[in-house]
Each structure stands twice: as C-alpha cells, then as structure tokens.
Enzyme design. Structure first.
Site, PDB file in Angstrom:
ATOM      1  N   PRO A 107     -77.297 -39.627  50.827  1.00  0.00           N
ATOM      2  CA  PRO A 107     -76.504 -38.406  51.031  1.00  0.00           C
ATOM      3  C   PRO A 107     -75.010 -38.699  50.889  1.00  0.00           C
ATOM      4  CG  PRO A 107     -77.207 -39.310  53.143  1.00  0.00           C
ATOM      5  CD  PRO A 107     -77.784 -40.209  52.078  1.00  0.00           C
ATOM      6  N   ALA A 108     -74.225 -37.635  50.773  1.00  0.00           N
ATOM      7  CA  ALA A 108     -72.769 -37.800  50.672  1.00  0.00           C
ATOM      8  C   ALA A 108     -72.222 -38.344  51.992  1.00  0.00           C
ATOM      9  CB  ALA A 108     -72.122 -36.462  50.350  1.00  0.00           C
TER      10      ALA A 108
ATOM     11  N   TRP B 114     -72.222 -33.028  49.454  1.00  0.00           N
ATOM     12  CA  TRP B 114     -72.047 -32.554  50.835  1.00  0.00           C
ATOM     13  C   TRP B 114     -72.159 -31.033  50.945  1.00  0.00           C
ATOM     14  CZ3 TRP B 114     -68.306 -29.009  50.649  1.00  0.00           C
ATOM     15  CH2 TRP B 114     -67.348 -29.132  49.630  1.00  0.00           C
ATOM     16  N   ASN B 115     -72.053 -30.290  49.834  1.00  0.00           N
ATOM     17  CA  ASN B 115     -71.881 -28.833  50.008  1.00  0.00           C
ATOM     18  C   ASN B 115     -73.183 -28.107  50.354  1.00  0.00           C
ATOM     19  OD1 ASN B 115     -72.852 -29.166  47.370  1.00  0.00           O
ATOM     20  ND2 ASN B 115     -71.730 -27.401  46.600  1.00  0.00           N
TER      21      ASN B 115
ATOM     22  N   GLY C 196     -73.768 -33.657  41.940  1.00  0.00           N
ATOM     23  CA  GLY C 196     -72.398 -33.913  42.383  1.00  0.00           C
ATOM     24  C   GLY C 196     -71.426 -33.566  41.277  1.00  0.00           C
ATOM     25  N   SER C 197     -70.273 -34.200  41.318  1.00  0.00           N
ATOM     26  CA  SER C 197     -69.209 -33.851  40.369  1.00  0.00           C
ATOM     27  C   SER C 197     -69.490 -34.431  38.982  1.00  0.00           C
ATOM     28  CB  SER C 197     -67.884 -34.393  40.893  1.00  0.00           C
ATOM     29  OG  SER C 197     -67.965 -35.809  40.987  1.00  0.00           O
TER      30      SER C 197
ATOM     31  N   GLU D 277     -77.137 -32.927  37.915  1.00  0.00           N
ATOM     32  CA  GLU D 277     -76.743 -31.549  38.254  1.00  0.00           C
ATOM     33  C   GLU D 277     -75.272 -31.611  38.619  1.00  0.00           C
ATOM     34  OE1 GLU D 277     -78.651 -28.824  38.184  1.00  0.00           O
ATOM     35  OE2 GLU D 277     -80.432 -29.909  37.578  1.00  0.00           O
ATOM     36  N   LEU D 278     -74.410 -31.177  37.706  1.00  0.00           N
ATOM     37  CA  LEU D 278     -72.976 -31.465  37.865  1.00  0.00           C
ATOM     38  C   LEU D 278     -72.172 -30.190  38.145  1.00  0.00           C
ATOM     39  CD1 LEU D 278     -72.770 -34.092  34.981  1.00  0.00           C
ATOM     40  CD2 LEU D 278     -73.362 -34.439  37.387  1.00  0.00           C
TER      41      LEU D 278
ATOM     42  N   CYS E 285     -71.419 -24.987  43.416  1.00  0.00           N
ATOM     43  CA  CYS E 285     -71.336 -25.275  41.974  1.00  0.00           C
ATOM     44  C   CYS E 285     -71.504 -24.004  41.154  1.00  0.00           C
ATOM     45  CB  CYS E 285     -72.403 -26.283  41.601  1.00  0.00           C
ATOM     46  SG  CYS E 285     -74.045 -25.777  42.127  1.00  0.00           S
TER      47      CYS E 285
ATOM     48  N   GLU F  67     -62.917 -26.515  38.527  1.00  0.00           N
ATOM     49  CA  GLU F  67     -63.646 -26.000  39.688  1.00  0.00           C
ATOM     50  C   GLU F  67     -62.678 -25.992  40.873  1.00  0.00           C
ATOM     51  OE1 GLU F  67     -66.836 -28.728  40.583  1.00  0.00           O
ATOM     52  OE2 GLU F  67     -68.276 -27.124  40.724  1.00  0.00           O
TER      53      GLU F  67
END
Ligand code: NAD
Length: 474
Positions: free
Chosen positions: A173-174, A148-149, A225-226, A247-248, A281, A378
């Site tokens: 999407p989120a 979402w960011n 995401g996370s 991509e975390l 991130c 984070e």
C-alpha cells in the site's frame, strides 16, 4: 495502532524494527505507525508467496470461490470500523468511506462467480488425428502496488481477481495509508487462509519498490498510481519481462453541450469533481461548457459549490474532507496561481482553510485555457476549471488534446451527439450523462499515458491468467 508486515500466515515487526508515522490529514494528529521494511524483509515475503503458489495455484476453483465469498462477508460485517479508519487515515467523508468499503467488497463477490467463466477454447482440428485446446492458468506471484486515494478499493480491485485466478499476492500500500491495509489483513488473518497466499509489505517505496518489481520470482506487477511512477515500474519490469497492469493518472474532460439538462449537468459535475475532495484519477479535470449555457451553468455551479460543507470526514454532515498532505495543498495553490497569472478568474473558493488539517475550499475557476497547468496536469484537488467552447468539433479536439486517456464525460440530450462523443473521445471510460460510470462488472483502464490493461469485469481476471495451448497428435 501499529501495522506490521504479514507473510507466511503471521505478523512480523521487520528485520530492523524500523517504523514510520501516519497522520490524520483532518487534524494532523498521529494515528499510528507502520513497519518500514527493507530488502531482507522483502526477500522473506517473496519467498513465502512463491512457496505458497505451488499449492494455491492448484486449489479447486470452488474452494477459491468459497474463500472469496468469505472475504466479501467479513468485509461487510466490519464495514463500519473499516470505514472509520479509512476516513481517519485518508480524510474522505464517512459516507464516502462506507461506499468505498462496500465497492471493494463487491470485487470479491463478483470474482467468486467470474472465476467459473475463465474458460479456455477447443480448436477445430486441421486433421482428424490432431486435437488442440487452450487453458487459462494463474500467472504466478503477483505484486499489487496501490495508491492512497482509494486505499481499500484499489487493493480489492486487484486482490480479488488475483486470488480467484490462483495467484499468491504481495500487497504494497501507499506510505500515506498503510493502516487500512493492515486492518483488512487482520480480517484475512482471522479467515485462516493458507500461509503465504496473502502477504503485506509496507515501507519506503524507494527501498522496496524497485526490488519488488525487479525480483524474478514476481511474475506480475499490478500497479495503480501516478504516470511518473508507472514509467519507472515499466523500466524495472523490463529486466525480467514481468507482466504489467498499469492504472495511471488521468486528465478527464467533462463536456456540457447546450442541449443538456443544466441542473443534471451541475449535479454531475459536483459528483464527478468534488468526491474525495477531487482526489480521483477519474475526476473531471477540465470542464468545457457550450457558450449559450455557460453563464447559467456557472451561476448554478457557484451556488452548489459554495453550499458544500467542508470538514473532518468523521462529522456527520461533512461533504468535502481534507487533502492528503501539505504537498497536495501546495500543488493546488500552484495550479491556481499559474492560472490567475495566465488570465483565469477564481469565482468561488481559491484558498486553504485556516486551522489544522489540509483543507482547501471548493473552488471554481473560469476563463481557463489550454496553456494553464489546470488544463494540462492532474490537479488532484477540489478545483473545477471552466472553459467555453462553440462547436462540437472544438470540444472533441480540446478534450483529446492530452497525453492522458482514462475517462471523459459528456452531457447532452441529443442522441446523435451522444453517439458521436462515444466515437470521437480517445479515453478508456466514457460517461454519457453519467458522472460515476465505474462498476465492478466493467473494465476500467486508460489509453496512452493513463496505462495498460484493465481492472474490473472479465478483463480484470485475464490480467492474472496466462494462456496455455496444448496440441495432441494421435
Ligand atoms: P504514486 O505513484 O506516488 O504511488 C502509488 C504507489 O506506488 C504507492 O504505493 C507508492 O508507495 C508506490 N511507489 C512509489 N515509487 C515506487 C517505485 N519506484 N517502485 C514501486 N512502487 C513505487 O501515486 P499516489 O500519489 O499514491 O496516487 C495518486 C495517483 O494515482 C494519481 O495520479 C491518480 O490518478 C492515480 N490513480 C489512478 C487510478 C486508476 O484507476 N487509473 C486509480 C487511483 C489513483
């Protein structure tokens, strides 16, 4: 606003017609609904993408390049309306939203050209009667799962190389930000792409996420995401050995040496830490300042941070918008509470803003140590944690003392230090006197728990291509 599912070239309300609500994080107002898809919808969507792959994977490169150029143009023509919706749904300031839309669009422009560079190789023949070569072919149906960011740019960073490569795609999407994806798909729909090439699914990730990743028709999962969800995706992808890009999360160190230009370093911290209210991130998560300049830098940083204008991103002078939701606010408060209990000092901000919306005052914390959650996790909020260091070796050791390896920053005017930093830091992306090094042309990605694979640059295209080797005896 009602975001529907998109597949086979048309909109669908979902087999069961269930929806979920989306709120504006600055006002808590309801701004729309999106379809809550189930596994039946998912199966139809994957079928549409699989069917379309047969044709799309064989289209001429030039045709795909023209389509990518058209997508670039349509995004830029609609930049303002996309930016306004992005701000309403995600909260960032309008100027940041405009930048995100333009950044996202650039991926289409870039990969429209880059696809012509996807060469194979001709092998030197071992004997005169043999020839061999490699070609690059599209990997197959690709699932693109985004956070979402940066809900627009992260879709573009995956979609542009995937389409350029000849993959058909399913975007998920989120759940916090489906509307910007839906509006983007409305623009794609108007471009009349072949049915099934681009597809959109929204809904509960626990219902559709694992089923999407485990489906054998999906040959590639590109996830941002996370780290926690990335691990689960890796487990689910193991069944079919599905190709993965992950991509975390990050935990970026930001080191300021005593020879740095202090004013420039303060500007760098502001840009790196407070963009998108710290929900990035690659945001500076741990700021290490060399002892001789620590007091001066802290004073300057406090004055810059207390001058930041916090508010609804749609207001023209807003610099810092809200966090995404209550959970995000609670996490920031918890990290600060933990830090205070362990001896840190809050020297600016430190609390939620009263009234509606999920606003947190930009915050500076000093005397942070490696035992605190602020330094280990984070934080994903507008909090700048400062620690003091003495030697270069201490700084590198502290910076690398994390399971993450996405980005790191160094401020110094000493060339030797800059070079030693670039060699010593164990991160995929290093900014030296550069707080925003991400570029469309550059490969972005993490080491260790920050992920696998790269996005952007030539490397980003390779993630959607397979290599085929052909040998001929004659
Ligand atoms: P998240 O991991 O909670 O969700 C990301 C996406 O995964 C969402 O679309 C979500 O619906 C989906 N998802 C959740 N559970 C799933 C499952 N079991 N199977 C499949 N999909 C599932 O992350 P978030 O809160 O949306 O985003 C913030 C995180 O993203 C932060 O950790 C941040 O560092 C990271 N991030 C990384 C980069 C990068 O380039 N490395 C860029 C942006 C954000």
């Amino acid at each position: 606003m009602e975001a529907q599912l998109y597949y086979g070239g048309s909109w669908h309300p979902g087999v069961h017609g269930r929806q979920f609500a989306i709120e504006d994080p600055a006002t808590n107002e309801l701004i729309g609904h999106a379809v809550s898809a189930d596994v039946n919808d998912l199966s139809l969507i994957i079928a549409a993408a699989s069917l379309a792959f047969k044709e799309w994977s064989r289209t001429e490169v030039q045709e795909r390049a023209h389509i990518l150029q058209a997508i670039y143009r349509t995004i830029m023509e609609h930049q303002e309306e996309l930016a306004r919706l992005l701000t309403r749904e995600e909260g960032k300031s309008l100027s940041e939203s405009r930048s995100e839309i333009a950044y996202g669009a650039r991926f289409f422009e870039f990969y429209a050209a880059q696809i012509f560079q996807a060469y194979g190789k001709t092998l030197s023949p071992p004997v005169n009667s043999r020839a061999g070569w490699t070609t690059k072919v599209p990997i197959g149906v690709a699932a693109l799962i985004t956070p979402w960011n940066y809900p627009f740019a992260m879709i573009c960073r995956k979609m542009a190389p995937a389409l350029a490569a000849g993959c058909t795609i399913i975007v998920k999407p989120a759940e916090q930000t489906p509307l910007i994806a839906w509006q983007f798909f409305s623009l794609l729909h108007a471009l009349s792409l072949p049915p099934g090439v681009v597809n959109l699914i929204t809904g509960d990730p626990e219902v559709i996420g694992p089923a999407l990743v485990r489906d054998e028709r999906v040959r590639k999962v590109s996830f941002t995401g996370s780290t926690a969800v990335g691990r689960r995706i890796m487990h689910n992808a193991a069944d079919n050995i599905t190709a993965l890009s992950l991509e975390l999360g990050g935990n970026a160190p930001f080191i300021v040496f005593d020879d740095a230009d202090i004013e420039d370093a303060v500007r760098g911290i502001m840009a790196c830490k407070f963009r998108n209210a710290g929900q990035i991130c690659v945001a500076a998560n741990r700021i290490y300042v060399q002892r001789p300049i620590a007091a001066k830098l802290t004073r300057q940083l406090v004055s810059a941070v207390t001058a930041l204008r916090v508010g609804n991103g749609l207001e023209p002078d807003t610099q810092v918008g809200p966090l995404i939701n209550q959970e995000a606010l609670d996490k920031v408060s918890e990290h600060l509470h933990d830090a205070e209990e362990k001896g840190a000092q809050i020297v600016a901000g430190g609390s939620k803003r009263a009234g509606p919306g999920y606003f947190f005052w930009p915050t500076i914390v000093t005397q942070v140590n490696e035992m605190m959650k602020l330094a280990r996790e984070e934080t994903f909020g507008p909090v700048a944690p400062l620690s003091i260091f003495d030697s270069e070796e201490d700084a590198f050791q502290a910076a690398n003392d994390t399971p993450y390896g996405l980005s790191a920053y160094v401020y110094t005017r000493n060339l030797g230090r800059a070079m030693r930093s670039s060699q010593s830091l164990e991160f995929g992306l290093i900014g030296i006197n550069d707080p925003v090094p991400s570029r469309v042309e550059a490969p972005i990605g993490g080491w260790k728990a920050s992920g696998l694979g790269r996005e952007g640059g030539a490397e980003g295209l390779d993630e959607f291509l397979e290599t085929k080797y052909v040998s001929v005896r004659f």
